[in-house]
Design an enzyme around this catalytic site. Structure first.
Site, PDB file in Angstrom:
ATOM      1  N   GLY A  83       0.247   8.290   3.445  1.00  0.00           N
ATOM      2  CA  GLY A  83       0.789   9.633   3.547  1.00  0.00           C
ATOM      3  C   GLY A  83       2.275   9.619   3.874  1.00  0.00           C
ATOM      4  N   PHE A  84       2.679   8.667   4.668  1.00  0.00           N
ATOM      5  CA  PHE A  84       4.057   8.606   5.121  1.00  0.00           C
ATOM      6  C   PHE A  84       4.975   8.011   4.056  1.00  0.00           C
ATOM      7  CE2 PHE A  84       7.418   6.074   7.069  1.00  0.00           C
ATOM      8  CZ  PHE A  84       7.995   6.951   7.952  1.00  0.00           C
ATOM      9  N   GLY A  85       4.485   7.069   3.309  1.00  0.00           N
ATOM     10  CA  GLY A  85       5.327   6.438   2.302  1.00  0.00           C
ATOM     11  C   GLY A  85       4.706   5.144   1.823  1.00  0.00           C
ATOM     12  N   ASP A 139      -6.328   8.837  13.948  1.00  0.00           N
ATOM     13  CA  ASP A 139      -6.654   8.439  12.573  1.00  0.00           C
ATOM     14  C   ASP A 139      -7.250   7.039  12.573  1.00  0.00           C
ATOM     15  OD1 ASP A 139      -6.939   8.927   9.906  1.00  0.00           O
ATOM     16  OD2 ASP A 139      -4.865   8.521   9.362  1.00  0.00           O
ATOM     17  N   GLY A 196       0.818  -1.204   0.000  1.00  0.00           N
ATOM     18  CA  GLY A 196       0.000   0.000   0.000  1.00  0.00           C
ATOM     19  C   GLY A 196       0.850   1.250   0.000  1.00  0.00           C
ATOM     20  N   VAL A 197       0.183   2.377  -0.247  1.00  0.00           N
ATOM     21  CA  VAL A 197       0.849   3.663  -0.246  1.00  0.00           C
ATOM     22  C   VAL A 197       0.070   4.581   0.683  1.00  0.00           C
ATOM     23  CG1 VAL A 197       1.586   5.616  -1.647  1.00  0.00           C
ATOM     24  CG2 VAL A 197       1.536   3.338  -2.645  1.00  0.00           C
TER      25      VAL A 197
END
Ligand SMILES: *[C@@H]1O[C@H](CO)[C@@H](O)[C@H](O)[C@H]1NC(C)=O
Ligand SMILES: *[C@@H]1O[C@H](CO)[C@@H](O)[C@H](O)[C@H]1NC(C)=O
Ligand SMILES: *[C@@H]1O[C@H](CO)[C@@H](O)[C@H](O)[C@H]1NC(C)=O
Ligand SMILES: *[C@@H]1O[C@H](CO)[C@@H](O)[C@H](O)[C@H]1NC(C)=O
Length: 841
Positions: A513-515, A627, A510-511
């Protein structure tokens, strides 16, 4: 101050108010510290729109360098403007590197015109342009474009001491550019803080995003260019975007009359913008009740930053009117009348509009307040800028790392990485700190074969060296808070490369926000998830730090645990336990996985609730996740739920505080409306988000689904509507219909409703939620025990309940004091009291 208005059902467009007038009084006009106006491939200086451009040939500027092979082409004939008369062509990837004297937002302006040329067919060239962090242009080609030249303007925050613009051709073609501008922008021009209007709107800092100018309109006025405006910007006339031409008439005053005050300066917008405006077509006719509407084509699925400029140049008295963005009330009449009040004093207002729907138009309307004596509305200027998306792109969904060609040698990469020393050094300083902790810990435990390794140094950071020696000396004392629990193991970059097959895209999980997150396997066969932070991102660094700190303090069977990390080569990599069944969301919808049973869903919710309960109460200081959502609840191979992703976590309020004040962060659809309004974070914000998770689990649909009719878009609102009618079963997952005990469903619905209470104080604690969910599970088990006595798995419970049933019936019989109805009631409660804790826990 911020004034929030409730906009129920208006969540299609999330308008974000920025009331702060952030400008400081500025006396002289702004002089950019960095000011590159480069004519690519040109051999001489020229002036265009009052600005001087210099050739890009190497000797022209020590502060700017060209990398990669290239050829130049010039042509004087048939080219409209001098900026397009020459070009530099890169047959393979090439770049321009600019020294940056002052960090902050910079304009990046690019000019493209496919000059006729023998060797290269520039018309079919494919153009991709990247900075180190952002995709500006992706695979653009003039072949599919109906203009003859292309001008692009971006505002990018440069946080290093240089900026590298990389130009990438597609396999078979070359790439070119005619002119480049890299120019400092005054810090005050773009805000960072943004507040959304609709409760379900999130927001994090705008300054972490790149912006691309899409429209800059001078309402009712002439073209304003770099020559006669400010900050090198171009403003065009608005008429071609008017929805109904006759709805507006232009008005103007002498630009000299504009009186800039306080926050607003000519850098905000030049006086030519404020001195002209569109007003209502037949103003002051009775029964004037219409809007002036501009319809602006935009690329769907992007967020847009919208700035509206007002200046009352028409009337001595207050103008009272409203502003709408995509038919949502963005600014009600009363606000605007106070704003547009003073004659000839300019003002502006900022919004962020997120067209969640795939709408390819943005509409801006102004309309009068019918109650007012002056029926008119005004708009002087409008700016619309595209905001970079999750992939940090302004064009498509591929992040920078996908577009940079894989180079066989490491050299190229180093070239690109060089620009990030400043960021890397900051990261290193922190990592050095952590590293020393490991070392001190390891020196106690020894073994593992990991010996002290010098810190990987980029450049010669004194801060870092100092820090690492200091912490080595006083190490144990200063590191105790981190080493007191198991921080995990240090991995070398090579180990990570081996584990992930060199970050094989096929192993991508997966992708975020952090990377990016990869599947990996350690040497000893342990499966792991490898989260590779986007190096050089300020946000990433902060979150990396938070995550290591948080995770190091937390160990719980319902929290995803950290196995180790890697900080070599300025990487920020975290290694977690592998969760074989992935995110909860992927078991609810959007995939063809076997639907989860009701019991599984309850157990998953209970697991996640335990994890959150532990976060809130288990550690020395309460921790707010911030979150909570179905993609952050992961399932292991036994479908045990664990809470993941502490990137946004925040330590909760200490005893003497009631809340934590913070910029609003979180995810669409899950955000606590109260947190949103008051920007005060408590554990109850997580409870709200968890309520959204509960209804998502029940209904098996996304928290926000803009494609649905308006009342269904937001799952929390929609489900609560049905819950209040006691008809949740009408909207629950089809695969569950008829398979859920009504009592269990009722309990579940009530629990979700309490979590979703408007005010935090009315919401239960995570402990209460947990208790209620366990109760719902017991109700489910009770009913399945009664309904399916042949089911092996519940035999034992069945036994108990049948015995109890017999007993209570006989008691009632013996007393002869009840009807059959009474007997039934007695039975139920007797069964119930036996089964409140059927698993003997
Ligand atoms: C072009 O302009 C630069 C700086 O503005 C100046 O140093 C240089 O001499 C000029 N070159 C020519 C050929 O005029
Ligand atoms: C303003 O309106 C007049 C008449 O409608 C038109 O001739 C003129 O071009 C307009 N000015 C601008 C700047 O659009
Ligand atoms: C600004 O300059 C452009 C040409 O560069 C011209 O067309 C336009 O009318 C000018 N605008 C004003 C307000 O003078
Ligand atoms: C103006 O547009 C908004 C949004 O589309 C709408 O709600 C409002 O009723 C309109 N006003 C008038 C007077 O038509």
């Amino acid at each position: 101050m911020v004034k929030m208005r409730s906009m129920k059902g208006e969540s299609l467009v999330l308008a974000i108010f920025l009331f702060g007038f952030v400008f400081r009084q500025s006396s002289a006009s702004f002089t950019p510290v960095d000011n590159y106006l480069i004519a690519c491939g040109s051999s001489e200086n020229f002036t265009f729109q009052g600005q001087s451009y210099v050739p890009d040939s190497a000797e022209s500027s020590m502060a700017m360098k060209i990398q990669g092979n290239s050829v130049v082409v010039t042509s004087r004939s048939s080219v409209p403007f001098p900026v397009y008369q020459s070009a530099r062509i890169f047959p393979s990837t090439g770049s321009y590197k600019f020294d940056i004297k002052q960090e902050g937002r910079h304009w990046i302006r690019l000019y493209f015109y496919p000059l006729p040329n023998l060797g290269h067919d520039l018309k079919s060239a494919s153009i991709t342009v990247l900075t180190e962090n952002f995709v500006l242009l992706n695979n653009f080609t003039f072949k599919n474009y109906d203009g003859s030249y292309l001008f692009k303007e971006y505002a990018v925050n440069v946080t290093a001491d240089n900026l590298i613009l990389t130009f990438i051709p597609s396999n078979s073609s070359s790439v070119f550019v005619n002119a480049i501008e890299v120019v400092s922008i005054p810090d005050e021009l773009f805000p960072d803080q943004a507040l959304a209007l609709s409760p379900s709107a999130p927001f994090s800092g705008l300054s972490e995003h790149a912006l691309e100018t899409v429209y800059r309109l001078n309402m009712g006025g002439p073209l304003v260019t770099a020559q006669n405006g400010t900050l090198g910007r171009t403003w065009e006339n608005d008429v071609k975007y008017l929805h109904v031409n006759s709805s507006a008439v232009n008005v103007s005053v002498n630009p000299e009359n504009i009186r800039y005050k306080g926050a607003v300066t000519p850098e905000t917008a030049p006086n030519w913008v404020y001195a002209t405006a569109e007003t209502m077509g037949d103003a002051n006719v009775p029964d004037m009740n219409f809007n002036i509407t501009w319809v602006l084509p935009v690329e769907p699925n992007f967020t847009y930053f919208i700035r509206v400029h007002f200046c009352n140049i028409v009337s001595e008295s207050n103008l009272v009117f409203s502003l709408y963005i995509n038919s949502n009330l963005a600014s009600p009449s009363r606000d605007l009348s106070t704003l547009a009040g003073d004659l000839e004093v300019p003002l502006y207002k900022d919004f962020v509009s997120n067209s969640l729907a795939d709408s390819d138009t943005l509409t801006i309307s102004v309309g009068p307040d019918t109650a007012s004596d002056i029926t008119n509305a005004i708009l002087n200027g409008l700016e619309v800028m595209k905001v970079s998306n999750e992939a940090r792109s302004l064009d498509g969904l591929s992040p920078v790392e996908h577009l940079v060609p894989v180079s066989p040698s490491e050299n190229n990469k180093v070239g690109i990485v060089v620009g990030s020393i400043v960021g890397a050094v900051a990261a290193m300083a922190f990592i050095g700190f952590c590293y020393c902790c490991f070392v001190s810990r390891r020196s106690k435990t020894t073994q593992q074969g990991h010996t002290w390794r010098p810190l990987p140094l980029y450049g010669n950071s004194q801060t870092m060296t100092k820090m690492s020696t200091a912490s080595r000396k006083s190490g144990t004392a200063s590191c105790i808070s981190l080493t007191s629990t198991d921080l995990g193991r240090f991995f070398t970059f090579q180990e990570i490369m081996d584990a992930t097959n060199k970050f094989d895209e096929g192993m991508l999980l997966g992708v975020g926000g952090f990377g990016r997150v990869y599947n990996g396997m350690l040497e000893d066969g342990t499966k792991v998830a490898v989260k590779r932070g986007n190096p050089r991102s300020e946000q990433g660094l902060a979150e990396f730090r938070t995550e290591i700190e948080m995770l190091s303090k937390l160990r719980h069977s319902h929290l995803v645990s950290l196995i180790g990390y890697c900080d070599e080569r300025s990487e920020m990599i975290l290694i977690y336990e592998y969760m074989a069944n992935g995110p909860l969301r992927s078991h609810l919808y959007g995939t063809d996985r076997t639907p989860l049973s009701w019991r599984q869903r309850l157990e998953i919710c209970i697991g996640a609730a335990k994890g959150l309960h532990y976060l809130h109460t288990g550690a020395s200081q309460s921790i707010i996740h911030r979150d909570v959502k179905t993609t952050n609840i992961l399932l292991d191979d036994n479908f045990v739920a664990k809470v993941a992703d502490f990137g946004l976590s925040k330590a909760g309020p200490s005893l003497d505080q009631t809340h934590v004040s913070t910029a609003v962060k979180g995810s669409f659809g899950y955000l606590d409306p109260e947190y949103f309004r008051r920007q005060q974070l408590t554990e109850k914000s997580d409870v709200y988000s968890f309520g959204v998770v509960l209804v998502e689990v029940l209904c098996a649909r996304p928290a926000l689904n803009p494609v649905l009719p308006r009342d269904q878009v937001n799952i929390a609102e929609w489900a609560m509507c049905w819950q209040k009618k006691g008809m949740l079963d009408q909207i629950m997952d089809q695969t569950l219909v008829g398979k859920v005990s009504p009592a269990s469903l009722k309990k579940f619905g009530e629990t979700a409703e309490k979590c979703l209470a408007e005010h935090g104080v009315d919401r239960p604690s995570m402990g209460d939620v947990l208790w209620n969910l366990e109760y719902a599970l017991q109700l489910e088990e009770t009913s399945s025990a009664l309904m399916e006595p042949e089911d092996n798995s519940t035999n034992h419970i069945t036994g108990i309940s049948l015995t109890t049933l017999d007993n209570s019936v006989s008691v009632v019989d013996g007393a002869t004091s009840g009807t059959d109805d009474d007997a039934e009631d007695g039975t139920t409660s007797a069964v119930f009291s036996q089964l409140v804790n059927p698993r003997g826990r």
